[in-house]
Design a protein around this motif. Structure first.
Motif, mmCIF file in Angstrom:
data_model
loop_
_atom_site.group_PDB
_atom_site.id
_atom_site.type_symbol
_atom_site.label_atom_id
_atom_site.label_comp_id
_atom_site.label_asym_id
_atom_site.label_seq_id
_atom_site.Cartn_x
_atom_site.Cartn_y
_atom_site.Cartn_z
ATOM 1 N N UNK A 99 0.889 -1.126 0.098
ATOM 2 C CA UNK A 99 0.089 -0.071 0.005
ATOM 3 C C UNK A 99 0.895 1.205 -0.081
ATOM 4 N N UNK A 100 1.840 1.292 0.788
ATOM 5 C CA UNK A 100 2.796 2.307 0.930
ATOM 6 C C UNK A 100 3.565 2.550 -0.459
ATOM 7 N N UNK A 101 3.743 1.536 -1.180
ATOM 8 C CA UNK A 101 4.624 1.819 -2.321
ATOM 9 C C UNK A 101 3.659 2.255 -3.357
ATOM 10 N N UNK A 102 2.447 1.789 -3.527
ATOM 11 C CA UNK A 102 1.772 2.082 -4.519
ATOM 12 C C UNK A 102 1.450 3.657 -4.261
ATOM 13 N N UNK A 103 1.651 4.336 -3.024
ATOM 14 C CA UNK A 103 1.053 5.401 -2.735
ATOM 15 C C UNK A 103 2.388 6.469 -3.078
ATOM 16 N N UNK A 104 3.333 6.034 -2.518
ATOM 17 C CA UNK A 104 4.711 7.006 -2.662
ATOM 18 C C UNK A 104 5.041 6.854 -3.968
ATOM 19 N N UNK A 105 4.652 6.065 -5.055
ATOM 20 C CA UNK A 105 4.954 5.962 -6.217
ATOM 21 C C UNK A 105 4.527 6.936 -7.127
ATOM 22 N N UNK A 106 3.434 7.769 -6.707
ATOM 23 C CA UNK A 106 2.711 8.842 -7.235
ATOM 24 C C UNK A 106 3.238 10.099 -6.820
ATOM 25 N N UNK A 107 4.319 10.287 -5.972
ATOM 26 C CA UNK A 107 4.820 11.567 -5.679
ATOM 27 C C UNK A 107 5.477 11.860 -6.898
ATOM 28 N N UNK A 108 5.093 12.250 -8.036
ATOM 29 C CA UNK A 108 5.768 12.540 -8.973
ATOM 30 C C UNK A 108 5.827 13.931 -9.335
ATOM 31 N N UNK A 109 5.991 14.659 -10.443
ATOM 32 C CA UNK A 109 6.394 16.061 -10.670
ATOM 33 C C UNK A 109 5.324 16.812 -10.110
ATOM 34 N N UNK A 110 3.795 16.598 -10.122
ATOM 35 C CA UNK A 110 2.875 17.247 -9.712
ATOM 36 C C UNK A 110 2.755 17.414 -8.356
ATOM 37 N N UNK A 111 2.819 16.077 -7.797
ATOM 38 C CA UNK A 111 2.358 15.765 -6.502
ATOM 39 C C UNK A 111 3.347 15.767 -5.426
ATOM 40 N N UNK A 112 4.751 15.457 -5.843
ATOM 41 C CA UNK A 112 5.742 15.178 -4.809
ATOM 42 C C UNK A 112 7.102 16.241 -5.345
ATOM 43 N N UNK A 113 6.873 16.810 -6.634
ATOM 44 C CA UNK A 113 8.185 17.536 -7.121
ATOM 45 C C UNK A 113 8.224 18.884 -6.815
ATOM 46 N N UNK A 114 7.071 19.313 -6.265
ATOM 47 C CA UNK A 114 7.124 21.021 -5.922
ATOM 48 C C UNK A 114 8.343 21.388 -5.169
ATOM 49 N N UNK A 115 8.586 20.641 -4.165
ATOM 50 C CA UNK A 115 9.999 21.444 -3.466
ATOM 51 C C UNK A 115 11.097 21.212 -4.206
ATOM 52 N N UNK A 116 11.458 20.084 -5.160
ATOM 53 C CA UNK A 116 12.521 20.106 -6.121
ATOM 54 C C UNK A 116 12.528 21.202 -7.045
ATOM 55 N N UNK A 117 11.377 21.493 -7.577
ATOM 56 C CA UNK A 117 11.134 22.718 -8.722
ATOM 57 C C UNK A 117 11.633 23.864 -7.903
ATOM 58 N N UNK A 118 10.842 24.067 -6.777
ATOM 59 C CA UNK A 118 11.139 25.537 -5.992
ATOM 60 C C UNK A 118 12.513 25.606 -5.777
ATOM 61 N N UNK A 119 13.320 24.366 -5.260
ATOM 62 C CA UNK A 119 14.899 24.736 -5.257
ATOM 63 C C UNK A 119 15.647 24.914 -6.292
ATOM 64 N N UNK A 120 15.169 24.347 -7.415
ATOM 65 C CA UNK A 120 15.947 24.908 -8.693
ATOM 66 C C UNK A 120 15.638 26.223 -8.956
ATOM 67 N N UNK A 121 14.440 26.946 -8.666
ATOM 68 C CA UNK A 121 14.243 28.312 -8.748
ATOM 69 C C UNK A 121 15.147 28.971 -7.840
ATOM 70 N N UNK A 122 15.333 28.724 -6.711
ATOM 71 C CA UNK A 122 16.036 29.293 -5.721
ATOM 72 C C UNK A 122 17.444 29.247 -6.212
ATOM 73 N N UNK A 123 17.763 28.272 -6.952
ATOM 74 C CA UNK A 123 19.277 28.022 -7.232
ATOM 75 C C UNK A 123 19.552 29.073 -8.312
ATOM 76 N N UNK A 124 18.639 29.118 -9.289
ATOM 77 C CA UNK A 124 18.746 30.144 -10.190
ATOM 78 C C UNK A 124 18.653 31.471 -10.037
ATOM 79 N N UNK A 125 18.076 31.720 -8.851
ATOM 80 C CA UNK A 125 18.211 33.082 -8.419
ATOM 81 C C UNK A 125 19.511 33.512 -7.808
ATOM 82 N N UNK A 126 20.060 32.461 -7.134
ATOM 83 C CA UNK A 126 21.344 32.672 -6.509
ATOM 84 C C UNK A 126 22.539 32.681 -7.429
ATOM 85 N N UNK A 127 22.161 31.785 -8.686
ATOM 86 C CA UNK A 127 23.343 32.053 -9.769
ATOM 87 C C UNK A 127 23.399 33.505 -10.452
ATOM 88 N N UNK A 128 21.945 33.951 -10.477
ATOM 89 C CA UNK A 128 22.121 35.257 -10.977
ATOM 90 C C UNK A 128 22.761 36.369 -10.002
#
Lengths: 280, 280, 280, 280
Positions: A99-128
């Motif tokens: 049950x846990x595997x089926x559930x964590x499996x869907x933590x993809x770009x939309x559902x679990x990836x927000x933190x990662x995308x936000x960190x990439x945005x922060x990194x771009x700001x810092x780069x600039x």
């Protein structure tokens, strides 16, 4: 390849699973050089998580900040797809691991990836900023890049359900306290707040930081790579997934669907028809 | 069912996903009654795990014991099936959530269920003691039940790789210290040691407690139900799974198989043959 | 073990992944001895499924009966947990393989295991008949065993949604036609019908065979082991899972929950409360 | 939202799971308008797969070509990550559904996505031809696009193990025969052969089409969208995954790792070290 000696082949097989994370010999377990028996009772679960992902131990203060980010993201209710999946899965007669595997499996770009995308945005700001751009300019440049590659919804800001996410403020307060105490540098809270302000100006309404934005601030301050933003979120949300799977298992319901059976699903396809002769 | 009013149907739909774990309204998130903003910064990740699974907050001391069990089980190396799976999965071009799901999914009865089975054995011992049996007799009765239902290998004792599991002793020391401090009752260490002794007598060689036995002692002392022994192990092992998936992702290897390509697998089936006419 | 020569170790590594299913050398692929290039264009997908699971090719007629069982079970609508999971998963931004995995993963004892359980029941009946028991007696004995081990709901008979499952009759007609043509022995239709009759007598109302019962008849006639009843069902239902995941992916919906957001979930836990001082 | 009447809310709930694939009422199951009882015995598993994914029935000849692509991709041996995962999973005490899910889950971009990527390349070629470009020019343009977005390894051509993939030629012969018989248009074999030739010229050695290239030709000829190239491959490879999981389950091995235990994994991290005082 065929020219290798058996000794070389055995060595190649040993190296095939080479790792810097753990050393094992009979009776010996060491993590990045630390014997497990010296870690037990002296370092926390959060310190261990850090050691496993980074190869070095954090201070207890650093680990406490990580711990806070982990405790805050455990659950967002059974209407989140991952949680609903865990509950339906259990009702199908599978074990908690499944049950846990089926559930964590869907933590993809939309559902679990927000933190990662936000960190990439922060990194771009810092780069600039590293090239001399002022914060406001750097944020503008980074947002242009972000919306060009990721679309209009900026991960970490705004929420479909909460006008103001009740977790964001307290989390930011924690990281600011840690910065004041010298535990972290404290550069990302300002970046995040400027992004929040810029988004508000663009949309002409507040787009407040949400939990993904706030935990991204913490993970970035602590020096984690962006993909680990997703990894750490999964560790955290696994707790909610386990809790809901367990609660569901206590009900004894079998084959739980997404809605009560009295609400039929709508059929939107073609009307009843007969097979053509050439089809069979 | 068809007689329900629309109001009743809407209510049934709301109740379909009823939970006691979390309350959500716009701007409000409460866990078993505790508003999230009051938990952040005041309770640890381990306390939160407990709250989610039990509906009440533990004391910091209880949570620390849980925390120790969680930090000790994070990894047992890339030759464990779950870890090997995580590493191979990443090489196939999937994201961390997917690699982690494929890996945690296999924490089944043999690979992740030892703690749960060991806790069931402890519970049987305790049950027998509750009827007045002496410890040694209770252990004997419980072992008869266990081997009858689960087979000869008693979960939590003995290890295929370590003559003595270096994690068991330090973990047991932690739970005994907690018992001495009144944090837990301290009944399960004695039960576990008596099982260890009984197994040693039966096999005429030491069958020392392993990490699954030691964490089962902790989880049982803290009052967790046996299936949560597996659930908590999954939370812990997820850390190792994430760490190995992440390390693998940094190598850039594509489609990693279980062995170097120069070691072909053995074919043990029939020799080459032609199709029979009636088969096509 | 340490005494093995490097040559022996290399051999052990080769044998570790020994299989009778497939032989591979550069430029050569053989399945149970049949070179792939001789199979392509001459045997069907269903024949190949059989060859992979059994090590021998079926006749085209046997394969056609298997094919029919596979085509009949592909889908039972989006209210089935597996299908709902596939659709929610896709909305979380994962790929088709991940959505399909989360979904097939829940085809556990309750949701995907009915065919297997029904085949085990059939096997018990046949076992009793082999000792000389009449069909009716054998069914009675097998049902006593079944309800003792599996509970009151007999897999393969009765349906929560369909008063009469529209798939069962046509499938049984296929297997009876195959029996008449000498393709199969034809013993299981009678066993299944007697179970149906016995259940009707016990409950005093019709408990008609459902699709799991009818496909169990086919799989049993074709000589598949009971666990493969589940395996074959998964192959079949994977089609519906893929189709629904694909349809969902065309909608562009993000993070689809189980219900429209306007229907909040019920909270059934404790009222709002403050932290106790000793908890933090 | 709160302004909706209960009737409207119930309707919204019904529409939440709207589908064009299947209609269900008690006693009624229709797929894109075809009642299931009329399909059973008249259409094949491959026709059903097509109906589910496309909403219309193919002719038996079209379905036979699809069937051939499905039968050819079922397995590539236990050294493929997906197959190794299935075998290791089973040894951990999980059921077939769980082992299959962990395995199909890793059919990601590198391991299961080649067909999809190859179909996207074919589509680019066709697009360029539609603007009047000659085949050779169109292939050149498409390859520039492909290597710019996907890197140097062109999916569908070349093989790490087989100098010549024994499946590619026979599959291409099938699609060419189907084109000669008017079942398909027959434009993609020429596109694929021209890509093969162009790659050979660029690398100055043959880069022969592999099975992913050949099945991509078939799927493209039959009009499937590129992502369904991956979906159909998963349906096919699920057969090999099931077969290997089943074969493994018959061995009784517990917690199978990737290599025999006598081959230890290499540790490449820091030497043994003691905890710093400030770390605990």
């Amino acid at each position: 390849m065929s020219e290798r000696t058996p000794e070389q082949t055995v060595q190649a097989a040993q190296d095939w699973w080479s790792t810097s994370i753990i050393k094992m010999r009979p009776g010996i377990i060491e993590f990045s050089g630390y014997p497990i028996q010296e870690l037990i009772g002296r370092v926390s679960f959060s310190q261990m998580i850090w050691l496993m992902l980074r190869g070095d131990l954090p201070t207890p203060d650093q680990a406490r900040l990580l711990d806070t980010a982990l405790m805050a993201s455990v659950d967002h209710g059974p209407h989140a797809p991952s949680i609903a999946i865990a509950r339906m899965a259990i009702s199908c007669g599978v074990d908690l691991n499944t049950a846990m595997a089926s559930a964590t499996n869907v933590l993809g770009d939309s559902h679990g990836g927000a933190g990662q995308q936000c960190m990439e945005l922060f990194a771009k700001v810092r780069e600039a900023m590293a090239t001399g751009a002022a914060l406001e300019v750097a944020v503008d440049q980074a947002l242009v890049w972000y919306t060009g590659t990721h679309g209009k919804i900026v991960a970490g800001f705004g929420h479909r359900f909460h006008p103001v996410d009740p977790r964001a403020g307290p989390l930011l307060a924690q990281v600011e306290a840690a910065a004041a105490a010298g535990v972290v540098e404290g550069v990302y809270p300002a970046i995040a707040r400027e992004i929040e302000a810029a988004l508000g100006r663009r949309k002409d309404k507040p787009i407040p930081m949400n939990i993904d934005g706030a935990t991204a601030v913490i993970f970035a301050e602590l020096g984690f790579a962006p993909p680990l933003g997703r990894g750490l979120f999964i560790l955290s949300r696994s707790v909610g997934i386990l809790a809901h799977a367990w609660e569901q298992s206590q009900t004894g319901v079998r084959n739980k669907g997404p809605m009560p059976k009295e609400i039929p699903f709508t059929y939107a396809g073609p009307d009843r028809r007969a097979l053509d002769e050439k089809q069979s």
